[in-house]
Motif scaffolding. Sequence first.
Motif, PDB file in Angstrom:
ATOM      1  N   ALA A 285      -3.192   0.237  -2.541  1.00  0.00           N
ATOM      2  CA  ALA A 285      -3.216  -0.514  -3.802  1.00  0.00           C
ATOM      3  C   ALA A 285      -2.005  -0.164  -4.663  1.00  0.00           C
ATOM      4  O   ALA A 285      -1.356  -1.049  -5.227  1.00  0.00           O
ATOM      5  CB  ALA A 285      -4.507  -0.236  -4.558  1.00  0.00           C
ATOM      6  N   THR A 286      -1.683   1.127  -4.750  1.00  0.00           N
ATOM      7  CA  THR A 286      -0.539   1.563  -5.552  1.00  0.00           C
ATOM      8  C   THR A 286       0.766   0.978  -5.019  1.00  0.00           C
ATOM      9  O   THR A 286       1.589   0.447  -5.765  1.00  0.00           O
ATOM     10  CB  THR A 286      -0.454   3.106  -5.560  1.00  0.00           C
ATOM     11  OG1 THR A 286      -1.660   3.612  -6.119  1.00  0.00           O
ATOM     12  CG2 THR A 286       0.732   3.590  -6.355  1.00  0.00           C
ATOM     13  N   ARG A 287       0.937   1.061  -3.705  1.00  0.00           N
ATOM     14  CA  ARG A 287       2.169   0.523  -3.112  1.00  0.00           C
ATOM     15  C   ARG A 287       2.226  -1.001  -3.220  1.00  0.00           C
ATOM     16  O   ARG A 287       3.291  -1.573  -3.418  1.00  0.00           O
ATOM     17  CB  ARG A 287       2.295   0.979  -1.663  1.00  0.00           C
ATOM     18  CG  ARG A 287       2.578   2.457  -1.559  1.00  0.00           C
ATOM     19  CD  ARG A 287       2.582   2.934  -0.123  1.00  0.00           C
ATOM     20  NE  ARG A 287       2.684   4.363  -0.062  1.00  0.00           N
ATOM     21  CZ  ARG A 287       3.781   5.015   0.285  1.00  0.00           C
ATOM     22  NH1 ARG A 287       4.866   4.355   0.618  1.00  0.00           N
ATOM     23  NH2 ARG A 287       3.795   6.337   0.314  1.00  0.00           N
ATOM     24  N   ASN A 288       1.070  -1.633  -3.085  1.00  0.00           N
ATOM     25  CA  ASN A 288       1.042  -3.091  -3.199  1.00  0.00           C
ATOM     26  C   ASN A 288       1.392  -3.519  -4.627  1.00  0.00           C
ATOM     27  O   ASN A 288       2.126  -4.486  -4.834  1.00  0.00           O
ATOM     28  CB  ASN A 288      -0.328  -3.635  -2.787  1.00  0.00           C
ATOM     29  CG  ASN A 288      -0.289  -5.109  -2.512  1.00  0.00           C
ATOM     30  OD1 ASN A 288       0.620  -5.603  -1.851  1.00  0.00           O
ATOM     31  ND2 ASN A 288      -1.267  -5.828  -3.020  1.00  0.00           N
TER      32      ASN A 288
ATOM     33  N   MET B 292      -4.471  -7.734  -2.197  1.00  0.00           N
ATOM     34  CA  MET B 292      -4.818  -6.449  -1.584  1.00  0.00           C
ATOM     35  C   MET B 292      -5.293  -6.620  -0.147  1.00  0.00           C
ATOM     36  O   MET B 292      -4.963  -5.812   0.718  1.00  0.00           O
ATOM     37  CB  MET B 292      -5.911  -5.782  -2.432  1.00  0.00           C
ATOM     38  CG  MET B 292      -6.326  -4.443  -1.948  1.00  0.00           C
ATOM     39  SD  MET B 292      -5.008  -3.245  -2.101  1.00  0.00           S
ATOM     40  CE  MET B 292      -5.927  -1.764  -1.783  1.00  0.00           C
ATOM     41  N   SER B 293      -6.054  -7.670   0.142  1.00  0.00           N
ATOM     42  CA  SER B 293      -6.555  -7.876   1.512  1.00  0.00           C
ATOM     43  C   SER B 293      -5.405  -8.026   2.501  1.00  0.00           C
ATOM     44  O   SER B 293      -5.484  -7.551   3.632  1.00  0.00           O
ATOM     45  CB  SER B 293      -7.485  -9.082   1.569  1.00  0.00           C
ATOM     46  OG  SER B 293      -6.790 -10.246   1.161  1.00  0.00           O
ATOM     47  N   ASP B 294      -4.314  -8.673   2.083  1.00  0.00           N
ATOM     48  CA  ASP B 294      -3.143  -8.797   2.954  1.00  0.00           C
ATOM     49  C   ASP B 294      -2.465  -7.444   3.162  1.00  0.00           C
ATOM     50  O   ASP B 294      -1.987  -7.141   4.256  1.00  0.00           O
ATOM     51  CB  ASP B 294      -2.134  -9.793   2.375  1.00  0.00           C
ATOM     52  CG  ASP B 294      -2.598 -11.235   2.484  1.00  0.00           C
ATOM     53  OD1 ASP B 294      -3.656 -11.475   3.093  1.00  0.00           O
ATOM     54  OD2 ASP B 294      -1.906 -12.117   1.939  1.00  0.00           O
ATOM     55  N   ALA B 295      -2.420  -6.645   2.111  1.00  0.00           N
ATOM     56  CA  ALA B 295      -1.812  -5.316   2.235  1.00  0.00           C
ATOM     57  C   ALA B 295      -2.604  -4.458   3.218  1.00  0.00           C
ATOM     58  O   ALA B 295      -2.025  -3.765   4.058  1.00  0.00           O
ATOM     59  CB  ALA B 295      -1.744  -4.638   0.869  1.00  0.00           C
TER      60      ALA B 295
ATOM     61  N   ALA C 138      -4.540  -5.597   5.660  1.00  0.00           N
ATOM     62  CA  ALA C 138      -4.344  -6.180   6.990  1.00  0.00           C
ATOM     63  C   ALA C 138      -3.001  -5.730   7.573  1.00  0.00           C
ATOM     64  O   ALA C 138      -2.911  -5.408   8.764  1.00  0.00           O
ATOM     65  CB  ALA C 138      -4.433  -7.694   6.923  1.00  0.00           C
ATOM     66  N   ASP C 139      -1.959  -5.695   6.748  1.00  0.00           N
ATOM     67  CA  ASP C 139      -0.645  -5.231   7.210  1.00  0.00           C
ATOM     68  C   ASP C 139      -0.698  -3.756   7.616  1.00  0.00           C
ATOM     69  O   ASP C 139      -0.099  -3.353   8.611  1.00  0.00           O
ATOM     70  CB  ASP C 139       0.417  -5.421   6.123  1.00  0.00           C
ATOM     71  CG  ASP C 139       0.774  -6.878   5.906  1.00  0.00           C
ATOM     72  OD1 ASP C 139       0.393  -7.718   6.746  1.00  0.00           O
ATOM     73  OD2 ASP C 139       1.433  -7.170   4.885  1.00  0.00           O
ATOM     74  N   TYR C 140      -1.416  -2.951   6.843  1.00  0.00           N
ATOM     75  CA  TYR C 140      -1.581  -1.532   7.148  1.00  0.00           C
ATOM     76  C   TYR C 140      -2.242  -1.359   8.511  1.00  0.00           C
ATOM     77  O   TYR C 140      -1.764  -0.604   9.355  1.00  0.00           O
ATOM     78  CB  TYR C 140      -2.429  -0.908   6.037  1.00  0.00           C
ATOM     79  CG  TYR C 140      -2.829   0.529   6.251  1.00  0.00           C
ATOM     80  CD1 TYR C 140      -1.964   1.568   5.931  1.00  0.00           C
ATOM     81  CD2 TYR C 140      -4.078   0.863   6.742  1.00  0.00           C
ATOM     82  CE1 TYR C 140      -2.337   2.892   6.108  1.00  0.00           C
ATOM     83  CE2 TYR C 140      -4.461   2.176   6.916  1.00  0.00           C
ATOM     84  CZ  TYR C 140      -3.585   3.192   6.595  1.00  0.00           C
ATOM     85  OH  TYR C 140      -3.959   4.489   6.782  1.00  0.00           O
ATOM     86  N   LYS C 141      -3.327  -2.089   8.747  1.00  0.00           N
ATOM     87  CA  LYS C 141      -4.012  -2.003  10.033  1.00  0.00           C
ATOM     88  C   LYS C 141      -3.126  -2.499  11.174  1.00  0.00           C
ATOM     89  O   LYS C 141      -3.112  -1.929  12.260  1.00  0.00           O
ATOM     90  CB  LYS C 141      -5.312  -2.812   9.989  1.00  0.00           C
ATOM     91  CG  LYS C 141      -6.383  -2.188   9.146  1.00  0.00           C
ATOM     92  CD  LYS C 141      -7.629  -3.052   9.158  1.00  0.00           C
ATOM     93  CE  LYS C 141      -8.730  -2.482   8.309  1.00  0.00           C
ATOM     94  NZ  LYS C 141      -9.946  -3.310   8.378  1.00  0.00           N
ATOM     95  N   ALA C 142      -2.386  -3.569  10.920  1.00  0.00           N
ATOM     96  CA  ALA C 142      -1.505  -4.114  11.959  1.00  0.00           C
ATOM     97  C   ALA C 142      -0.419  -3.090  12.334  1.00  0.00           C
ATOM     98  O   ALA C 142      -0.084  -2.946  13.507  1.00  0.00           O
ATOM     99  CB  ALA C 142      -0.870  -5.420  11.484  1.00  0.00           C
ATOM    100  N   ASP C 143       0.115  -2.391  11.332  1.00  0.00           N
ATOM    101  CA  ASP C 143       1.123  -1.359  11.607  1.00  0.00           C
ATOM    102  C   ASP C 143       0.541  -0.252  12.479  1.00  0.00           C
ATOM    103  O   ASP C 143       1.188   0.245  13.392  1.00  0.00           O
ATOM    104  CB  ASP C 143       1.673  -0.766  10.305  1.00  0.00           C
ATOM    105  CG  ASP C 143       2.613  -1.709   9.594  1.00  0.00           C
ATOM    106  OD1 ASP C 143       3.038  -2.708  10.201  1.00  0.00           O
ATOM    107  OD2 ASP C 143       2.940  -1.439   8.418  1.00  0.00           O
TER     108      ASP C 143
END
Length: 161
Positions: A94-97, A144-147, A149-154
């Motif tokens: 959340a902070t980074r997003n 946030m949901s996209d952030a 999802a990107d985290y999980k994808a990484d």
Amino acid sequence: MARLLNRTTLRYIPRGNTPDFPVVDWVINPDMSAVDGFPSKYWVLTGDVVSLMTPAQQASVDTAEAIAQTIANRALEAAVVDIKSGIRIRAEIATRNKRDNYLTNRIIELQNRVQAMIDSTGGVANMRSAGQALPISATRTRPMSDAIADYKADINAGDAD
């Protein structure tokens, strides 16, 4: 009492009561000298003879285990975001997003200012004499949901290994 080796799992029992272990499932008193000191994952059972895998076969077993462990680690880390113990990770995302969204909004603001300067000076032709306009493309903020999802994808792609 006898030494016993399971034909399927290669579980070794150094002392067991033979009548409790059917011969169809267990090797009775196998010669274990060829595999002494090696983990059972490297053992090969051919008939009633226990032998050791070749170094290439052992390396293959180790590689498969390492791959399985990496996949399990990725799944665990991606799942942490979805459970209560992942509060710190979700807070970090959340902070980074928020920071990324702030920077995105700042870029858009700067693009608008550059456009306003271009408009106030009579167009692009006048700006070229002072230098080219900034080649910044507009971007979008992300929820946030996209952030997450990107985290999980990484993680799943191995970018965090």
